[in-house]
Design a protein around this motif. Structure first.
Motif, PDB file in Angstrom:
ATOM      1  N   UNK A   1       2.570  -3.608  18.676  1.00 36.47           N
ATOM      2  CA  UNK A   1       3.180  -4.735  17.951  1.00 36.47           C
ATOM      3  C   UNK A   1       4.253  -5.468  18.763  1.00 36.47           C
ATOM      4  N   UNK A   2       3.845  -5.970  19.916  1.00 36.57           N
ATOM      5  CA  UNK A   2       4.753  -6.730  20.775  1.00 36.57           C
ATOM      6  C   UNK A   2       4.040  -7.986  21.258  1.00 36.57           C
ATOM      7  N   UNK A   3       4.826  -9.003  21.619  1.00 37.48           N
ATOM      8  CA  UNK A   3       4.252 -10.203  22.227  1.00 37.48           C
ATOM      9  C   UNK A   3       4.864 -10.409  23.606  1.00 37.48           C
TER      10      UNK A   3
ATOM     11  N   UNK B   1       0.810  -1.206   0.000  1.00 39.07           N
ATOM     12  CA  UNK B   1       0.000   0.000   0.000  1.00 39.07           C
ATOM     13  C   UNK B   1       0.846   1.260   0.000  1.00 39.07           C
ATOM     14  N   UNK B   2       2.103   1.100   0.366  1.00 39.88           N
ATOM     15  CA  UNK B   2       2.959   2.252   0.532  1.00 39.88           C
ATOM     16  C   UNK B   2       3.821   2.379  -0.707  1.00 39.88           C
ATOM     17  N   UNK B   3       3.796   3.549  -1.315  1.00 43.63           N
ATOM     18  CA  UNK B   3       4.512   3.659  -2.578  1.00 43.63           C
ATOM     19  C   UNK B   3       5.948   4.116  -2.379  1.00 43.63           C
ATOM     20  N   UNK B   4       6.188   4.846  -1.297  1.00 42.24           N
ATOM     21  CA  UNK B   4       7.519   5.392  -1.082  1.00 42.24           C
ATOM     22  C   UNK B   4       8.447   4.366  -0.439  1.00 42.24           C
TER      23      UNK B   4
ATOM     24  N   UNK C   1       8.147   4.946   5.551  1.00 46.08           N
ATOM     25  CA  UNK C   1       7.878   3.579   5.963  1.00 46.08           C
ATOM     26  C   UNK C   1       7.548   3.576   7.466  1.00 46.08           C
ATOM     27  N   UNK C   2       8.374   4.306   8.233  1.00 47.85           N
ATOM     28  CA  UNK C   2       8.147   4.392   9.675  1.00 47.85           C
ATOM     29  C   UNK C   2       6.822   5.060   9.975  1.00 47.85           C
ATOM     30  N   UNK C   3       6.553   6.142   9.286  1.00 44.73           N
ATOM     31  CA  UNK C   3       5.317   6.891   9.502  1.00 44.73           C
ATOM     32  C   UNK C   3       4.115   5.990   9.253  1.00 44.73           C
ATOM     33  N   UNK C   4       4.196   5.183   8.185  1.00 46.09           N
ATOM     34  CA  UNK C   4       3.125   4.250   7.851  1.00 46.09           C
ATOM     35  C   UNK C   4       2.889   3.266   8.996  1.00 46.09           C
ATOM     36  N   UNK C   5       3.979   2.755   9.538  1.00 44.79           N
ATOM     37  CA  UNK C   5       3.856   1.799  10.642  1.00 44.79           C
ATOM     38  C   UNK C   5       3.305   2.443  11.906  1.00 44.79           C
TER      39      UNK C   5
ATOM     40  N   UNK D   1      -0.978  -7.441  10.510  1.00 43.96           N
ATOM     41  CA  UNK D   1      -0.017  -7.935   9.529  1.00 43.96           C
ATOM     42  C   UNK D   1       1.417  -7.796  10.035  1.00 43.96           C
ATOM     43  N   UNK D   2       1.645  -6.868  10.954  1.00 44.06           N
ATOM     44  CA  UNK D   2       2.996  -6.667  11.502  1.00 44.06           C
ATOM     45  C   UNK D   2       3.311  -7.730  12.557  1.00 44.06           C
TER      46      UNK D   2
END
Length: 122
Positions: free
Chosen positions: A76-78, A4-7, A13-17, A27-28
């Protein structure tokens, strides 16, 4: 899935996450599958859930096997049973781990829908 991320800029990438909605954060939370599971299901990684048995691959707890007590989707941790650190007052607190640093060795088979998704060959 970063499709989904084009850049390819790390900052984006970080901002998206960081800004990803909860349903995308799932998905992460994929962890690699152990060799036998990988062979059996023809998949390399799968979403980790509470009740899965995992082996820690990195850090001071590397080699530790334990059951996943909790999956923190927001961060996003277990949290793995037996993976704890001592606080200054001597109290044990769970040490959150990155899902990519644990390997699923035994699956929690209670969820039929999840198992059906695993059976689907890519």
């Amino acid at each position: 899935n970063m499709a989904r991320i084009s850049s390819i800029q790390p900052r984006k990438q970080r901002k998206y996450r960081y800004n990803a909605p909860i349903h995308v954060r799932g998905a992460f939370l994929h962890s690699p599958l152990a060799g036998d599971l990988r062979e059996k299901y023809g998949k390399r990684s799968f979403r980790v859930v509470t009740g899965d048995t995992v082996k820690v691959l990195r850090g001071e707890f590397a080699g530790t096997e334990g059951v996943v007590d909790k999956v923190d989707v927001k961060n996003t941790k277990v949290l793995v049973h037996g993976v704890t650190v001592k606080k200054a007052n001597g109290e044990d607190v769970p040490r959150p781990l990155d899902p990519s640093k644990v390997m699923i060795t035994k699956l929690n088979t209670k969820d039929a829908k999840r198992m059906a998704r695993l059976e689907v060959k890519a």
